[in-house]
Design a protein around this motif. Structure first.
Motif, PDB file in Angstrom:
ATOM      1  N   VAL A 275       0.839  -1.200   0.000  1.00  0.00           N
ATOM      2  CA  VAL A 275       0.000   0.000   0.000  1.00  0.00           C
ATOM      3  C   VAL A 275       0.874   1.250   0.000  1.00  0.00           C
ATOM      4  O   VAL A 275       2.054   1.196   0.329  1.00  0.00           O
ATOM      5  CB  VAL A 275      -0.940   0.032   1.230  1.00  0.00           C
ATOM      6  N   ARG A 276       0.265   2.371  -0.350  1.00  0.00           N
ATOM      7  CA  ARG A 276       0.950   3.654  -0.272  1.00  0.00           C
ATOM      8  C   ARG A 276      -0.092   4.737   0.009  1.00  0.00           C
ATOM      9  O   ARG A 276      -1.302   4.523  -0.190  1.00  0.00           O
ATOM     10  CB  ARG A 276       1.715   3.956  -1.552  1.00  0.00           C
ATOM     11  N   VAL A 294      -4.242   0.513  -2.235  1.00  0.00           N
ATOM     12  CA  VAL A 294      -3.677  -0.822  -2.445  1.00  0.00           C
ATOM     13  C   VAL A 294      -2.982  -0.857  -3.800  1.00  0.00           C
ATOM     14  O   VAL A 294      -3.615  -0.633  -4.840  1.00  0.00           O
ATOM     15  CB  VAL A 294      -4.768  -1.911  -2.377  1.00  0.00           C
ATOM     16  N   VAL A 295      -1.684  -1.123  -3.772  1.00  0.00           N
ATOM     17  CA  VAL A 295      -0.901  -1.222  -5.003  1.00  0.00           C
ATOM     18  C   VAL A 295      -0.875  -2.663  -5.507  1.00  0.00           C
ATOM     19  O   VAL A 295      -0.913  -2.920  -6.717  1.00  0.00           O
ATOM     20  CB  VAL A 295       0.541  -0.720  -4.765  1.00  0.00           C
ATOM     21  N   ARG A 296      -0.810  -3.604  -4.585  1.00  0.00           N
ATOM     22  CA  ARG A 296      -0.797  -5.024  -4.944  1.00  0.00           C
ATOM     23  C   ARG A 296      -1.449  -5.813  -3.828  1.00  0.00           C
ATOM     24  O   ARG A 296      -1.273  -5.504  -2.649  1.00  0.00           O
ATOM     25  CB  ARG A 296       0.644  -5.510  -5.166  1.00  0.00           C
ATOM     26  N   ALA A 297      -2.194  -6.829  -4.183  1.00  0.00           N
ATOM     27  CA  ALA A 297      -2.847  -7.688  -3.194  1.00  0.00           C
ATOM     28  C   ALA A 297      -2.476  -9.135  -3.462  1.00  0.00           C
ATOM     29  O   ALA A 297      -2.505  -9.600  -4.606  1.00  0.00           O
ATOM     30  CB  ALA A 297      -4.362  -7.511  -3.242  1.00  0.00           C
ATOM     31  N   ALA A 298      -2.111  -9.845  -2.402  1.00  0.00           N
ATOM     32  CA  ALA A 298      -1.760 -11.258  -2.524  1.00  0.00           C
ATOM     33  C   ALA A 298      -2.218 -11.974  -1.259  1.00  0.00           C
ATOM     34  O   ALA A 298      -2.658 -11.348  -0.290  1.00  0.00           O
ATOM     35  CB  ALA A 298      -0.255 -11.430  -2.734  1.00  0.00           C
ATOM     36  N   VAL A 311      -9.119   1.303  -1.950  1.00  0.00           N
ATOM     37  CA  VAL A 311      -8.613   2.172  -0.887  1.00  0.00           C
ATOM     38  C   VAL A 311      -9.084   1.600   0.446  1.00  0.00           C
ATOM     39  O   VAL A 311     -10.296   1.451   0.667  1.00  0.00           O
ATOM     40  CB  VAL A 311      -9.108   3.618  -1.034  1.00  0.00           C
ATOM     41  N   ILE A 312      -8.137   1.238   1.320  1.00  0.00           N
ATOM     42  CA  ILE A 312      -8.493   0.731   2.647  1.00  0.00           C
ATOM     43  C   ILE A 312      -8.773   1.931   3.544  1.00  0.00           C
ATOM     44  O   ILE A 312      -7.883   2.753   3.790  1.00  0.00           O
ATOM     45  CB  ILE A 312      -7.357  -0.119   3.228  1.00  0.00           C
TER      46      ILE A 312
END
Length: 357
Positions: A275-276, A294-298, A311-312
């Motif tokens: 995230v950023r 969220v830039v990447r989710a795994a 967006v969290i």
């Protein structure tokens, strides 16, 4: 950071490291006034500096009151390459309870066969490693006895960039060395998979300081000195400390785990997202008032339906303000968390089962 007693030179690589496998340094350099004529009252010397034109504060009262709770740690471990089959290392730590629980860095005591703790009054104690969190670089030791001097635990959230901070530790084995500086930045994530967002300072730290406390001007511990950035093995103006709230959470898990109630040694909850912060333009585009992108989710995040671009905005009902806060919330969470997302202007709630690792 810690330091090998038999190999003291060129220990740190040219990146922020915890001297993995040997020692990691983190302490600061500012002489404490120990003369009888320069011992002001504790409240006077701890008064916060609000005027930027004021002189640097006097740290002697902090050193006098809490220095006795800072310990020197010596470690012996097997080393087939040495003449006698063993090698030694030095580090720092601090007592957090009167019955002898001590916090330090994992890398200070990792693979130790024997750990000895020395107090400022000259007493030495064999120490037992209760447990460690390798990912968070925190270890809990225990010495026998009671009535030990302790530090006061503070809240890193109340500290700000530019605040004065003080470190006490054993750089190069020089017990109870006091150093000072300011907070340079907060929430520094030194690697993508790091579970901890560090406090960055300009406090001079050197090998042997690892595991020692970082104090604010109220005499409260706000961090554990853990790493430096160095190209030469010595201090170069970039020091990093583990926020004490995160460390105390790890400590509680370790102690509970040692009593058979929970926690696999070294485990750490993971959501599996990169995230950023949102830029102002991005926030306007998605209509979000806060949260992190969220830039990447795994892993657990992807399984819960979280994807890049979400967006969290909240975790377990608590609004997410920045990346560091999200990281701390996940680190303290139970197995399952409720996450509110802003997705294309609409709020979506998902349940994520965290992984341990």
């Amino acid at each position: 950071m810690s330091i090998s007693k038999y190999r003291r030179g060129g220990v740190i690589a040219g990146v922020a490291v915890a001297l993995a496998g040997t020692w990691a340094v983190s302490h600061h350099r500012a002489s404490a006034d120990e003369s009888d004529s320069a011992k002001p009252t504790l409240s006077a010397s701890m008064q916060k500096v609000d005027d930027v034109k004021a002189q640097a504060p006097n740290f002697s009262a902090i050193a006098a009151k809490y220095g006795p709770a800072v310990v020197h740690i010596e470690v012996v471990k097997e080393n087939p390459d040495s003449a006698d089959g063993h090698s030694g290392a030095l580090g720092s730590g601090f007592i957090v309870s009167q019955d002898g629980y001590i916090l330090t860095n994992n890398h200070v005591v990792e693979d130790a066969d024997e750990v000895t703790v020395k107090l400022t009054d000259g007493r030495t104690f064999p120490a037992r490693v209760i447990g460690t969190n390798k990912a968070g670089d925190v270890a809990v030791l225990k010495i026998g006895g009671s009535g030990f001097p302790t530090v006061k635990i503070g809240n890193p959230e109340n500290s700000h960039v530019g605040d004065w901070v003080v470190a006490i530790g054993s750089p190069y084995g020089l017990d109870n060395t006091v150093t000072s500086g300011i907070i340079s930045a907060k929430s520094r994530q030194l690697s993508e998979d790091s579970p901890t967002h560090m406090i960055q300072t300009d406090v001079p730290v050197n090998p042997g300081n690892s595991g020692g406390p970082l104090f604010n001007l109220d005499g409260e511990v706000i961090g554990i000195n853990s790493m430096i950035y160095s190209r030469t093995g010595g201090f170069q103006g970039l020091s990093f400390a583990i926020p004490i709230d995160e460390a105390m959470h790890m400590k509680d898990q370790i102690v509970q785990g040692s009593n058979g109630s929970q926690l696999a040694r070294g485990s750490h909850p993971r959501l599996g997202v990169a995230v950023r912060p949102l830029t102002e333009d991005e926030a306007q585009q998605v209509g979000a008032d806060g949260g992190v992108l969220v830039v990447r989710a795994a892993g657990p995040a992807r399984a819960a339906g979280i994807s890049a671009g979400d967006v969290i905005v909240a975790v377990n009902g608590v609004e997410v303000r920045d990346v560091g806060q999200l990281q701390r919330m996940i680190a303290r969470a139970d197995d399952t968390v409720s996450i509110v997302l802003d997705r294309d202007g609409q709020q979506v709630t998902v349940q994520a089962e965290l992984a341990q690792g």
